[in-house]
Scaffold this motif. Structure first.
Motif, PDB file in Angstrom:
ATOM      1  N   ALA A 388       1.612  -1.466  -0.350  1.00 49.22           N
ATOM      2  CA  ALA A 388      -0.027  -0.260   0.177  1.00 49.22           C
ATOM      3  C   ALA A 388       0.938   1.430  -0.073  1.00 49.22           C
ATOM      4  O   ALA A 388       0.547   2.030  -0.676  1.00 49.22           O
ATOM      5  CB  ALA A 388      -1.228  -0.065   1.502  1.00 49.22           C
ATOM      6  N   ALA A 389       1.640   1.274   0.454  1.00 45.44           N
ATOM      7  CA  ALA A 389       2.823   2.465   1.168  1.00 45.44           C
ATOM      8  C   ALA A 389       3.473   2.778  -0.371  1.00 45.44           C
ATOM      9  O   ALA A 389       3.806   3.434  -0.924  1.00 45.44           O
ATOM     10  CB  ALA A 389       3.364   2.050   2.061  1.00 45.44           C
ATOM     11  N   VAL A 390       3.825   1.528  -0.966  1.00 47.70           N
ATOM     12  CA  VAL A 390       4.495   1.668  -2.537  1.00 47.70           C
ATOM     13  C   VAL A 390       3.827   2.438  -3.599  1.00 47.70           C
ATOM     14  O   VAL A 390       3.971   3.230  -3.963  1.00 47.70           O
ATOM     15  CB  VAL A 390       4.949   0.889  -2.876  1.00 47.70           C
ATOM     16  CG1 VAL A 390       5.472   0.583  -4.774  1.00 47.70           C
ATOM     17  CG2 VAL A 390       5.826   0.007  -1.865  1.00 47.70           C
ATOM     18  N   ASN A 391       2.184   1.872  -3.220  1.00 48.65           N
ATOM     19  CA  ASN A 391       1.373   2.343  -4.427  1.00 48.65           C
ATOM     20  C   ASN A 391       0.846   3.761  -3.934  1.00 48.65           C
ATOM     21  O   ASN A 391       0.794   5.004  -5.063  1.00 48.65           O
ATOM     22  CB  ASN A 391       0.316   2.115  -4.198  1.00 48.65           C
ATOM     23  CG  ASN A 391      -0.233   0.661  -4.877  1.00 48.65           C
ATOM     24  OD1 ASN A 391      -0.317   1.018  -6.605  1.00 48.65           O
ATOM     25  ND2 ASN A 391      -0.104  -0.654  -4.381  1.00 48.65           N
ATOM     26  N   VAL A 392       0.893   4.152  -2.428  1.00 49.52           N
ATOM     27  CA  VAL A 392       1.084   5.689  -2.620  1.00 49.52           C
ATOM     28  C   VAL A 392       2.149   6.333  -2.497  1.00 49.52           C
ATOM     29  O   VAL A 392       1.887   7.492  -3.181  1.00 49.52           O
ATOM     30  CB  VAL A 392       1.192   5.870  -0.902  1.00 49.52           C
ATOM     31  CG1 VAL A 392       0.707   7.441  -0.429  1.00 49.52           C
ATOM     32  CG2 VAL A 392      -0.485   5.089   0.104  1.00 49.52           C
ATOM     33  N   ALA A 393       3.934   6.038  -2.774  1.00 51.75           N
ATOM     34  CA  ALA A 393       4.427   6.362  -3.049  1.00 51.75           C
ATOM     35  C   ALA A 393       4.829   6.378  -4.651  1.00 51.75           C
ATOM     36  O   ALA A 393       4.992   7.605  -4.585  1.00 51.75           O
ATOM     37  CB  ALA A 393       6.152   5.880  -3.133  1.00 51.75           C
ATOM     38  N   VAL A 394       3.923   5.785  -5.813  1.00 52.99           N
ATOM     39  CA  VAL A 394       4.093   6.196  -6.637  1.00 52.99           C
ATOM     40  C   VAL A 394       3.691   8.047  -6.847  1.00 52.99           C
ATOM     41  O   VAL A 394       3.700   8.381  -7.812  1.00 52.99           O
ATOM     42  CB  VAL A 394       3.561   5.443  -7.422  1.00 52.99           C
ATOM     43  CG1 VAL A 394       2.702   5.613  -8.648  1.00 52.99           C
ATOM     44  CG2 VAL A 394       3.928   3.966  -7.878  1.00 52.99           C
ATOM     45  N   ILE A 395       1.610   8.141  -6.432  1.00 52.98           N
ATOM     46  CA  ILE A 395       0.968   9.050  -6.471  1.00 52.98           C
ATOM     47  C   ILE A 395       1.579  10.239  -5.995  1.00 52.98           C
ATOM     48  O   ILE A 395       2.128  11.384  -6.598  1.00 52.98           O
ATOM     49  CB  ILE A 395      -0.198   9.185  -5.761  1.00 52.98           C
ATOM     50  CG1 ILE A 395      -1.167   7.889  -6.155  1.00 52.98           C
ATOM     51  CG2 ILE A 395      -1.039  10.528  -5.863  1.00 52.98           C
ATOM     52  CD1 ILE A 395      -2.369   7.597  -5.485  1.00 52.98           C
ATOM     53  N   ALA A 396       2.611   9.906  -4.857  1.00 53.33           N
ATOM     54  CA  ALA A 396       3.449  11.490  -4.177  1.00 53.33           C
ATOM     55  C   ALA A 396       4.651  11.877  -5.319  1.00 53.33           C
ATOM     56  O   ALA A 396       4.536  12.495  -5.058  1.00 53.33           O
ATOM     57  CB  ALA A 396       4.023  11.158  -2.579  1.00 53.33           C
ATOM     58  N   PRO A 414      -4.505   8.055 -11.654  1.00 52.62           N
ATOM     59  CA  PRO A 414      -3.745   7.466 -10.612  1.00 52.62           C
ATOM     60  C   PRO A 414      -4.819   6.415  -9.685  1.00 52.62           C
ATOM     61  O   PRO A 414      -4.705   6.073  -8.839  1.00 52.62           O
ATOM     62  CB  PRO A 414      -4.249   9.014  -9.750  1.00 52.62           C
ATOM     63  CG  PRO A 414      -5.271   9.526 -10.213  1.00 52.62           C
ATOM     64  CD  PRO A 414      -5.172   9.367 -11.578  1.00 52.62           C
ATOM     65  N   VAL A 415      -5.824   5.597 -11.656  1.00 59.91           N
ATOM     66  CA  VAL A 415      -6.908   4.992 -11.329  1.00 59.91           C
ATOM     67  C   VAL A 415      -6.437   3.423 -10.562  1.00 59.91           C
ATOM     68  O   VAL A 415      -6.823   3.101  -9.074  1.00 59.91           O
ATOM     69  CB  VAL A 415      -8.113   4.746 -11.859  1.00 59.91           C
ATOM     70  CG1 VAL A 415      -9.260   3.406 -11.452  1.00 59.91           C
ATOM     71  CG2 VAL A 415      -8.657   5.901 -12.758  1.00 59.91           C
ATOM     72  N   LEU A 416      -5.074   2.979 -11.131  1.00 59.11           N
ATOM     73  CA  LEU A 416      -4.560   1.305 -10.868  1.00 59.11           C
ATOM     74  C   LEU A 416      -4.109   2.277  -9.047  1.00 59.11           C
ATOM     75  O   LEU A 416      -3.919   0.624  -8.463  1.00 59.11           O
ATOM     76  CB  LEU A 416      -3.709   1.249 -11.944  1.00 59.11           C
ATOM     77  CG  LEU A 416      -4.455   0.874 -13.029  1.00 59.11           C
ATOM     78  CD1 LEU A 416      -3.225   0.009 -13.942  1.00 59.11           C
ATOM     79  CD2 LEU A 416      -6.022  -0.470 -12.931  1.00 59.11           C
ATOM     80  N   PRO A 417      -2.969   2.897  -9.177  1.00 60.65           N
ATOM     81  CA  PRO A 417      -2.296   2.978  -7.892  1.00 60.65           C
ATOM     82  C   PRO A 417      -3.584   3.132  -6.654  1.00 60.65           C
ATOM     83  O   PRO A 417      -3.586   2.542  -5.349  1.00 60.65           O
ATOM     84  CB  PRO A 417      -2.180   4.733  -7.229  1.00 60.65           C
ATOM     85  CG  PRO A 417      -0.907   3.833  -9.038  1.00 60.65           C
ATOM     86  CD  PRO A 417      -2.458   3.733 -10.015  1.00 60.65           C
ATOM     87  N   LEU A 418      -4.535   4.133  -6.684  1.00 60.50           N
ATOM     88  CA  LEU A 418      -5.750   3.535  -5.622  1.00 60.50           C
ATOM     89  C   LEU A 418      -5.947   2.175  -5.661  1.00 60.50           C
ATOM     90  O   LEU A 418      -6.702   1.907  -4.675  1.00 60.50           O
ATOM     91  CB  LEU A 418      -6.793   5.043  -5.600  1.00 60.50           C
ATOM     92  CG  LEU A 418      -6.054   6.613  -6.039  1.00 60.50           C
ATOM     93  CD1 LEU A 418      -7.328   7.318  -6.435  1.00 60.50           C
ATOM     94  CD2 LEU A 418      -5.723   6.535  -4.990  1.00 60.50           C
ATOM     95  N   LEU A 419      -6.815   2.033  -6.958  1.00 63.84           N
ATOM     96  CA  LEU A 419      -7.369   0.256  -6.668  1.00 63.84           C
ATOM     97  C   LEU A 419      -6.296  -0.981  -5.699  1.00 63.84           C
ATOM     98  O   LEU A 419      -6.603  -1.678  -4.911  1.00 63.84           O
ATOM     99  CB  LEU A 419      -7.535  -0.228  -7.622  1.00 63.84           C
ATOM    100  CG  LEU A 419      -8.959   0.892  -8.626  1.00 63.84           C
ATOM    101  CD1 LEU A 419      -8.659  -0.101 -10.044  1.00 63.84           C
ATOM    102  CD2 LEU A 419      -9.751   0.079  -8.096  1.00 63.84           C
ATOM    103  N   GLY A 420      -5.275  -0.846  -5.486  1.00 63.13           N
ATOM    104  CA  GLY A 420      -3.639  -0.789  -5.775  1.00 63.13           C
ATOM    105  C   GLY A 420      -3.921  -0.805  -3.697  1.00 63.13           C
ATOM    106  O   GLY A 420      -4.167  -2.279  -3.202  1.00 63.13           O
ATOM    107  N   VAL A 421      -4.137   0.175  -3.821  1.00 60.14           N
ATOM    108  CA  VAL A 421      -4.388   0.118  -1.796  1.00 60.14           C
ATOM    109  C   VAL A 421      -5.624  -0.080  -1.588  1.00 60.14           C
ATOM    110  O   VAL A 421      -5.365  -0.196  -0.452  1.00 60.14           O
ATOM    111  CB  VAL A 421      -4.368   2.469  -1.763  1.00 60.14           C
ATOM    112  CG1 VAL A 421      -4.487   2.375  -0.309  1.00 60.14           C
ATOM    113  CG2 VAL A 421      -2.958   2.791  -2.162  1.00 60.14           C
ATOM    114  N   GLY A 422      -6.568  -0.331  -1.833  1.00 65.99           N
ATOM    115  CA  GLY A 422      -7.934  -0.456  -1.566  1.00 65.99           C
ATOM    116  C   GLY A 422      -7.678  -1.824  -1.893  1.00 65.99           C
ATOM    117  O   GLY A 422      -8.926  -2.407  -0.356  1.00 65.99           O
ATOM    118  N   CYS A 423      -7.122  -2.197  -2.493  1.00 64.37           N
ATOM    119  CA  CYS A 423      -7.354  -4.010  -2.066  1.00 64.37           C
ATOM    120  C   CYS A 423      -6.035  -4.542  -1.293  1.00 64.37           C
ATOM    121  O   CYS A 423      -6.430  -5.631  -0.290  1.00 64.37           O
ATOM    122  CB  CYS A 423      -6.664  -4.574  -3.378  1.00 64.37           C
ATOM    123  SG  CYS A 423      -7.637  -4.148  -5.635  1.00 64.37           S
TER     124      CYS A 423
END
Length: 477
Positions: A388-396, A414-423
């Motif tokens: 989850a942290a890696v997905n957020v890091a992509v956005i940041a 940013p749909v896929l990183p957010l879906l990654g965090v949600g999953c």
């Protein structure tokens, strides 16, 4: 202001883009793919399949696909960051660049769970298949006192200690030797799993897949959490950032190829096993694949071959994951957040010898004396938190470093990183409140270690105390 280290500074300090650094670039794309397969395919499918089937029944195929989808979302994130920041720190370094030092330390702390617990658990699984192999070949087994932990009716699990020691010995010889061994073992275990599918599908019966989801959606969800453990380790590819010949191109490709290959293989193995003898028969079998082959062929020879494949497969996981852990600790040590012994690289072998040996000793203790069943969920929740942290890091980083050279970009951002965090959050929820309490206590302990040791010794703080270090060095071209 948070202490944030720019991608350019991470690369410059590691020496990843210059000659003469302590680590040697010797891994090509094929070696990276084999390294990824070596890190992933092991206990999860050879030992853990029965647990997933017990939860979901034949719908375990859906569980494997759902777990893979979670991994794919995050694999895109790892691919983007692995190509943009080709250093050994993997998730830890990505979090340092995107989310700051405190989060980075806690990510590194969680990676101790992902790699440490998984190596110990994998070593315990290796011991089970060694006994299965000995029984198939010679009709004997090691005494329980020497091949099982006290919780499993033994005294000490010596085979588990042995496989960790063998992996450490190979790792300190050099990355070239380790890569060759991992590649050979990866090819062998893939061949054995393909052969297993052929045997299982030869006895396939449609009726064995019914009822398809005996526990309904809840069973599929629980099975997904159990199946996720089978994918742990794909992120280890990014720890080879400083030892890959062309990391910016090869690391993204290797990650995505590995996830695709492993998902297809897992689904095929699950269908072959359940279709051959039924979900009830597969669930609860510690060495399920050997059992399936024995039942289908009516002979112990095929089961012995599968057991041999499991011994090789699980050994390669220990090797790959210990490699990744040593490189992450090396990166943390470079930053001053943990003791300096972990960053020392042998000039003769170009490997972190002292750090590797320390890791081997630390991992061998729980492998020798614990069944580790109680902390598998803790390992899973820690891994999911890192993802989850890696997905957020992509956005940041997309926002903070829009001009950062990226050889791969997450599609549908940013749909896929957010879906990654949600999953990831959903699967974390499925681990249960007891695991959440254990995880909270684990994070609190990590925060105390950071505040008591790492924060005061941080090398970044000596240059820019409590400041953003994004402009410390010019961006690479």
């Amino acid at each position: 202001m948070p202490r944030i280290k720019s991608p350019a500074l991470l690369v410059a300090e590691s020496g990843a883009d210059r000659e003469g650094h302590g680590l040697r670039r010797s891994m090509g794309l094929f070696q990276l793919i084999c390294f990824g397969v070596g890190a992933i395919v092991g206990t999860g499918i050879f030992v853990g399949l029965s647990d997933s089937v017990a939860q979901a029944g034949p719908a375990v195929v859906v569980s494997f696909v759902l777990a893979a989808i979670t991994c794919v979302f995050t694999a895109f994130a790892f691919a983007e960051l692995g190509g943009a920041i080709p250093v050994s720190g993997s998730s830890y370094s990505f979090a340092y660049a995107g989310l700051g030092e405190t989060t980075a330390f806690l990510v590194g702390w969680c990676l101790l769970l992902e790699y440490g617990v998984s190596v110990s658990a994998v070593a315990v699984g290796w011991s089970q298949y060694v006994n299965e192999l000995l029984d198939s070949l010679l009709g004997v087994q090691l005494p329980a006192a020497l091949s099982a932990s006290p919780g499993d009716g033994g005294a000490v699990n010596l085979p588990a200690v042995l496989v960790i020691a063998m992996a450490a010995a190979l790792l300190v010889r050099g990355v070239r030797e380790s890569a060759r061994a991992t590649a050979a073992m990866a090819v062998l275990k893939l061949a054995i799993l393909v052969a297993f599918c052929a045997i299982g599908l030869s006895a396939f019966r449609d009726g064995n897949l019914m009822p398809f989801a005996p526990a309904g959606i809840a069973g599929i969800g629980a099975g997904t959490t159990a199946a996720f453990f089978s994918y742990i380790g794909f992120d280890a590819i990014t720890t080879a950032g400083e030892e890959a010949r062309n990391p910016r191109r090869d690391i993204p490709v290797a990650i995505l190829v590995c996830i695709g290959v492993v998902t297809v293989l897992y689904c095929a193995v699950a269908l072959a096993a359940i279709g051959a003898i039924g979900g009830d028969a597969v669930g609860g079998q510690p060495a399920a694949l050997s059992y399936v082959v024995d039942e289908v062929t009516g002979s112990g020879v095929g089961g012995g071959i599968v057991a041999f494949g499991a011994v090789v497969a699980i050994a390669s996981v220990v090797l790959a994951v210990m490699y990744g852990q040593s490189r992450i600790l090396m990166s943390m040590s470079r930053d001053g957040l943990i003791p300096g012994v972990f960053e020392k690289v042998s000039p003769r072998t170009a490997t972190p010898v002292a750090g590797t040996l320390i890791i081997a000793v630390v991992f061998a203790v729980p492998a020798a004396f614990s069944s580790l069943d109680a902390v598998v969920n803790l390992c899973t929740i820690g891994t999911l938190a890192v993802m989850a942290a890696v997905n957020v890091a992509v956005i940041a980083l997309r926002r903070r470093e829009p001009e950062l050279p990226r050889t791969f970009r997450v599609p549908l951002y940013p749909v896929l990183p957010l879906l990654g965090v949600g999953c990831c959050l959903y699967l974390m929820y499925e681990t249960g409140w007891t695991t959440w309490l254990q995880f909270a206590a684990f994070l609190a302990a990590g925060l105390l270690v950071y505040l008591g040791y790492g924060r005061r010794r941080s090398r970044l703080a000596r240059v820019t105390p409590d400041a953003d270090a994004t402009d410390a060095v010019p961006q690479p071209v």
